[in-house]
Design an enzyme around this catalytic site. Structure first.
Site, PDB file in Angstrom:
ATOM      1  N   ASP A  62     -70.450  14.470 124.195  1.00  0.00           N
ATOM      2  CA  ASP A  62     -71.800  15.028 124.296  1.00  0.00           C
ATOM      3  C   ASP A  62     -72.281  14.731 125.716  1.00  0.00           C
ATOM      4  O   ASP A  62     -72.456  13.558 126.078  1.00  0.00           O
ATOM      5  CB  ASP A  62     -72.702  14.358 123.256  1.00  0.00           C
ATOM      6  CG  ASP A  62     -74.135  14.838 123.348  1.00  0.00           C
ATOM      7  OD1 ASP A  62     -74.469  15.570 124.290  1.00  0.00           O
ATOM      8  OD2 ASP A  62     -74.925  14.455 122.471  1.00  0.00           O
ATOM      9  N   TYR A 154     -85.343  27.249 128.724  1.00  0.00           N
ATOM     10  CA  TYR A 154     -84.070  27.560 129.385  1.00  0.00           C
ATOM     11  C   TYR A 154     -84.290  27.788 130.890  1.00  0.00           C
ATOM     12  O   TYR A 154     -83.561  27.256 131.731  1.00  0.00           O
ATOM     13  CB  TYR A 154     -83.483  28.806 128.727  1.00  0.00           C
ATOM     14  CG  TYR A 154     -82.103  29.200 129.200  1.00  0.00           C
ATOM     15  CD1 TYR A 154     -80.972  28.491 128.794  1.00  0.00           C
ATOM     16  CD2 TYR A 154     -81.922  30.306 130.028  1.00  0.00           C
ATOM     17  CE1 TYR A 154     -79.705  28.873 129.213  1.00  0.00           C
ATOM     18  CE2 TYR A 154     -80.662  30.696 130.446  1.00  0.00           C
ATOM     19  CZ  TYR A 154     -79.556  29.980 130.034  1.00  0.00           C
ATOM     20  OH  TYR A 154     -78.293  30.361 130.453  1.00  0.00           O
ATOM     21  N   LYS A 158     -82.731  25.592 133.983  1.00  0.00           N
ATOM     22  CA  LYS A 158     -81.825  26.190 134.976  1.00  0.00           C
ATOM     23  C   LYS A 158     -82.428  26.129 136.382  1.00  0.00           C
ATOM     24  O   LYS A 158     -81.702  25.949 137.365  1.00  0.00           O
ATOM     25  CB  LYS A 158     -81.479  27.631 134.577  1.00  0.00           C
ATOM     26  CG  LYS A 158     -80.683  27.734 133.280  1.00  0.00           C
ATOM     27  CD  LYS A 158     -79.333  27.038 133.368  1.00  0.00           C
ATOM     28  CE  LYS A 158     -78.450  27.293 132.159  1.00  0.00           C
ATOM     29  NZ  LYS A 158     -77.134  26.634 132.258  1.00  0.00           N
TER      30      LYS A 158
HETATM   31  P1  NAP Z   1     -71.318  29.256 125.014  1.00  0.00           P
HETATM   32  O1  NAP Z   1     -70.294  30.292 124.663  1.00  0.00           O
HETATM   33  O2  NAP Z   1     -72.395  28.949 124.036  1.00  0.00           O
HETATM   34  O3  NAP Z   1     -70.554  27.901 125.408  1.00  0.00           O
HETATM   35  C1  NAP Z   1     -71.247  26.731 125.700  1.00  0.00           C
HETATM   36  C2  NAP Z   1     -70.338  25.561 125.393  1.00  0.00           C
HETATM   37  O4  NAP Z   1     -71.041  24.328 125.661  1.00  0.00           O
HETATM   38  C3  NAP Z   1     -69.916  25.527 123.926  1.00  0.00           C
HETATM   39  O5  NAP Z   1     -68.543  25.246 123.836  1.00  0.00           O
HETATM   40  C4  NAP Z   1     -70.763  24.373 123.375  1.00  0.00           C
HETATM   41  O6  NAP Z   1     -70.179  23.729 122.268  1.00  0.00           O
HETATM   42  C5  NAP Z   1     -70.817  23.448 124.571  1.00  0.00           C
HETATM   43  N1  NAP Z   1     -71.872  22.467 124.427  1.00  0.00           N
HETATM   44  C6  NAP Z   1     -73.127  22.649 123.946  1.00  0.00           C
HETATM   45  N2  NAP Z   1     -73.805  21.496 123.954  1.00  0.00           N
HETATM   46  C7  NAP Z   1     -72.973  20.552 124.444  1.00  0.00           C
HETATM   47  C8  NAP Z   1     -73.096  19.152 124.690  1.00  0.00           C
HETATM   48  N3  NAP Z   1     -74.229  18.487 124.420  1.00  0.00           N
HETATM   49  N4  NAP Z   1     -72.033  18.492 125.200  1.00  0.00           N
HETATM   50  C9  NAP Z   1     -70.877  19.132 125.458  1.00  0.00           C
HETATM   51  N5  NAP Z   1     -70.694  20.450 125.247  1.00  0.00           N
HETATM   52  C10 NAP Z   1     -71.730  21.158 124.738  1.00  0.00           C
HETATM   53  O7  NAP Z   1     -72.058  29.631 126.373  1.00  0.00           O
HETATM   54  P2  NAP Z   1     -71.624  30.577 127.590  1.00  0.00           P
HETATM   55  O8  NAP Z   1     -72.264  31.887 127.384  1.00  0.00           O
HETATM   56  O9  NAP Z   1     -70.178  30.506 127.850  1.00  0.00           O
HETATM   57  O10 NAP Z   1     -72.432  29.877 128.779  1.00  0.00           O
HETATM   58  C11 NAP Z   1     -71.873  28.844 129.564  1.00  0.00           C
HETATM   59  C12 NAP Z   1     -72.871  28.430 130.619  1.00  0.00           C
HETATM   60  O11 NAP Z   1     -73.253  29.574 131.383  1.00  0.00           O
HETATM   61  C13 NAP Z   1     -74.165  27.859 130.034  1.00  0.00           C
HETATM   62  O12 NAP Z   1     -74.632  26.828 130.869  1.00  0.00           O
HETATM   63  C14 NAP Z   1     -75.100  29.044 130.077  1.00  0.00           C
HETATM   64  O13 NAP Z   1     -76.458  28.650 130.140  1.00  0.00           O
HETATM   65  C15 NAP Z   1     -74.660  29.712 131.365  1.00  0.00           C
HETATM   66  N6  NAP Z   1     -75.004  31.136 131.432  1.00  0.00           N
HETATM   67  C16 NAP Z   1     -74.513  32.025 130.526  1.00  0.00           C
HETATM   68  C17 NAP Z   1     -74.859  33.370 130.642  1.00  0.00           C
HETATM   69  C18 NAP Z   1     -74.349  34.404 129.691  1.00  0.00           C
HETATM   70  O14 NAP Z   1     -74.731  35.566 129.846  1.00  0.00           O
HETATM   71  N7  NAP Z   1     -73.481  34.071 128.758  1.00  0.00           N
HETATM   72  C19 NAP Z   1     -75.722  33.789 131.659  1.00  0.00           C
HETATM   73  C20 NAP Z   1     -76.214  32.845 132.561  1.00  0.00           C
HETATM   74  C21 NAP Z   1     -75.837  31.527 132.440  1.00  0.00           C
HETATM   75  P3  NAP Z   1     -70.625  24.166 120.771  1.00  0.00           P
HETATM   76  O15 NAP Z   1     -70.658  25.610 120.703  1.00  0.00           O
HETATM   77  O16 NAP Z   1     -69.620  23.544 119.897  1.00  0.00           O
HETATM   78  O17 NAP Z   1     -71.994  23.602 120.564  1.00  0.00           O
END
Ligand code: NAP
Length: 246
Positions: A62, A154, A158
């Site tokens: 975590d 959020y 960020k």
């Molecule tokens: P995602 O698919 O939800 O993946 C996030 C990962 O982080 C999941 O594996 C999650 O595990 C893990 N996680 C959550 N809480 C945690 C903790 N306390 N300790 C360790 N791991 C933890 O998200 P994503 O879309 O790939 O996004 C990845 C990053 O890019 C994030 O920071 C997000 O804000 C940023 N981002 C994404 C987008 C987009 O369009 N997707 C756009 C801008 C920025 P669990 O699922 O098991 O909880």
């Protein structure tokens, strides 16, 4: 771009953008530390990568828990003696309009996204300073630059990451360490799969390139920032959004 034998920690690496970043580093020869809150999923990603002959380890962690993160950093250093690159990618959303946003929605998002970035960065700072070398890459979001209805928590987390990155860049620059952020726009992952068709249509109208990005687009920017080609770039936020936020 080779990262042969470099040790890379990627948080939230069991799916989405983090998994793609981990895989991309591994393909370039890095030893990738898959850090995720889900032990099972992190192990699955490790198996997937090592099954392809790539180098990876998995750790259940975590990112908000300083002791947990410190123990993992110690394990990595005991085995590999180095951590070259940290990618702070773990992040969550708990969207709601301000009037309906609870304290726990606020705290959870700021805790994982911003505090988690602080905790993991602090945990690797000493070893990177000693090595006089390191790359810290923080995954922010264009929401941290332009804000968004229903995402005050959020957006604040960020935007905080962007300010944090600049401070770290100033503090650690003289030790050969760079710190940069990447601000993705709308990327096709589980996080954005929930969008309904109307919202998606509206979004596409705002993106000059006319399509959603992929995790590979973010991973590409990440590998560039970690490479020697980016040695004179620090404190910056690279926006990967098809032109949406300009
Ligand atoms: P995602 O698919 O939800 O993946 C996030 C990962 O982080 C999941 O594996 C999650 O595990 C893990 N996680 C959550 N809480 C945690 C903790 N306390 N300790 C360790 N791991 C933890 O998200 P994503 O879309 O790939 O996004 C990845 C990053 O890019 C994030 O920071 C997000 O804000 C940023 N981002 C994404 C987008 C987009 O369009 N997707 C756009 C801008 C920025 P669990 O699922 O098991 O909880």
């Amino acid at each position: 771009m080779s990262f042969k034998d470099e040790v890379v920690m990627v948080t939230g690496a069991s799916r989405g953008i983090g998994k793609e970043i981990a895989q991309s580093f591994a393909k370039e020869g890095a030893k990738v530390m898959i850090i995720d809150i889900s032990a099972e999923l992190a192990e699955e990603v490790k198996e997937e990568l090592t099954g392809k002959g790539l180098k990876a380890e998995s750790f259940c962690c975590d990112v908000t828990n300083m002791q947990n993160v410190q123990e993992i950093v110690t394990k990595i250093l005991d085995k590999y003696k180095r951590i070259d690159i940290l990618v702070n990618n773990a992040g969550i959303t708990k969207d709601n309009l301000l009037l309906r946003m609870t304290e726990s929605d606020w705290d959870a998002v700021v805790n994982v996204n911003l505090r988690g970035t602080f905790v993991c960065t602090k945990a690797v700072t000493k070893t990177m300073m000693k090595a006089r070398k390191g790359r810290i890459i923080n995954i922010a979001s264009i929401i941290g630059i332009r804000g968004n209805t229903g995402q005050a928590n959020y957006a604040a987390s960020k935007a905080g990451i962007i300010g944090f990155t600049k401070s770290v860049a100033r503090e650690l620059g003289s030790r050969g360490i760079t710190a940069n952020a990447i601000a993705p726009g709308y990327i096709q992952t589980a996080m954005t799969a929930k969008l309904d068709d109307n919202v998606r249509e509206e979004l596409l109208k705002q993106i000059p390139l006319g399509f959603l990005g992929t995790a590979t687009d973010v991973a590409g920017a990440c590998l560039f920032l970690a490479s020697d080609d980016a040695r004179y770039i620090t404190g910056q936020t690279i926006v990967v959004d098809g032109g949406m936020a300009m």
